[in-house]
Scaffold this motif. Sequence first.
Motif, PDB file in Angstrom:
ATOM      1  N   ASN A 183      49.658 -20.227  16.878  1.00 56.35           N
ATOM      2  CA  ASN A 183      49.089 -18.991  17.405  1.00 56.35           C
ATOM      3  C   ASN A 183      49.092 -19.075  18.923  1.00 56.35           C
ATOM      4  O   ASN A 183      49.308 -20.144  19.503  1.00 56.35           O
ATOM      5  N   GLU A 186      51.275 -11.753  19.459  1.00 57.73           N
ATOM      6  CA  GLU A 186      49.823 -11.768  19.359  1.00 57.73           C
ATOM      7  C   GLU A 186      49.168 -11.191  20.616  1.00 57.73           C
ATOM      8  O   GLU A 186      48.114 -10.558  20.541  1.00 57.73           O
ATOM      9  N   TYR A 188      47.630 -12.272  13.579  1.00 54.96           N
ATOM     10  CA  TYR A 188      47.327 -13.563  14.188  1.00 54.96           C
ATOM     11  C   TYR A 188      47.688 -14.707  13.252  1.00 54.96           C
ATOM     12  O   TYR A 188      47.453 -14.637  12.045  1.00 54.96           O
TER      13      TYR A 188
END
Length: 384
Positions: A191, A217, A328
Amino acid sequence: MKRAILFFFLFSVTTTFAQKKLKVVRATSTSVDIKDDNYPVRKNAWTIMPNEKLDVYTTSAKKVTFYTDQESITFNVDPKVGEYDFIILVNGTDTARTQVKYDAKAPNRRPVAYLDTLRRAGKYNFSDRREIPVFTYQSMDNPNLVRIRKDLKLDSVAGKGNELSKVFNLLHWVHNLIRHDGNSDNPTLKNAIELIKVCREQNRGVNCRMLATVLNECYLAMGITSRYITCMPKETNFDDCHVINMVFSKDLKKWIWIDPTFDSYVMDEKGNLLGIQEVRERLVKGMPLVLNADANWNRTALQSKEYYLQTYMAKNLYRLETPVISQYDTETWTSGKEVAYVELLPLDGIIQTPQKRESTIQKTGVKFINYKTNNPEMFWTTPK
């Protein structure tokens, strides 16, 4: 006698290098890109071998450029001189003695005509109504995306301009923040916050997939609709593909092409921004395309339309794949997780079935669901 000859050769090489003050090129990756004459850059064309006494690159080109992940070096090759020595310093410690050597009989390294292959794959089936899931996009109110926006100070990065200004500011920021390294291993946690953290702590880069993940993201955290797209060649077994972002502009009411690896976007001859499908169609039909002038790789090598679009992306726009849910931490693998992807492929794609396939990786416990479609309208559907 052979040992004596070998000793003499190695002694000569060592003496030669000792007598010359050689140019030094720094690197942290052992992978090198090479450009011969005016042909497009060949990605990962050379592997640095510090253990070799002398690593020789033989070429019939009159101009050769080596691109490491840190720097580049160019030689204007004079056949009468023939040999050009330099050093590649890996991670500040390993010395690779390297030579560019002219040989008129060396093979011509002109790239394969990928554009011809793509043009033969122009046909889709707009009547294909086989079921695929509805694409969805995580809300910017998701706690993880809120954390990304706050911790990475994305409001400051994006600025106070209009929508496209924010899109491009975030693109440039990610491109400049993280070095691309196509040979790097993917970190366990995939992430934006963790990827940026590991790059800083380990002074490393990541591959194009991870760069697109970070940017995706960041866009979602700012309320910008985005997906990342795996762009693949015709072959089902391949050692190179590319991952970029598709961003939906509410102002333009269309998807646009965004590539953090090369800090690039694409326009038509009038300067209108284009999406991935539009770029593909124009390549197939031979219509004009314009690449932004500052498109580059790791801030060391500017990209040309001829290489980036007509060669590299022509190869990789044959098949396209994207996650069903843009969210995410999509590809951090945890047991019990389920991830679905949709692949858009032309009618002459090699493997058309099954249209839906499910599989579970025993090692990670992750379940994958893969859908196929021949209908670009279903793949590029406007977000609700």
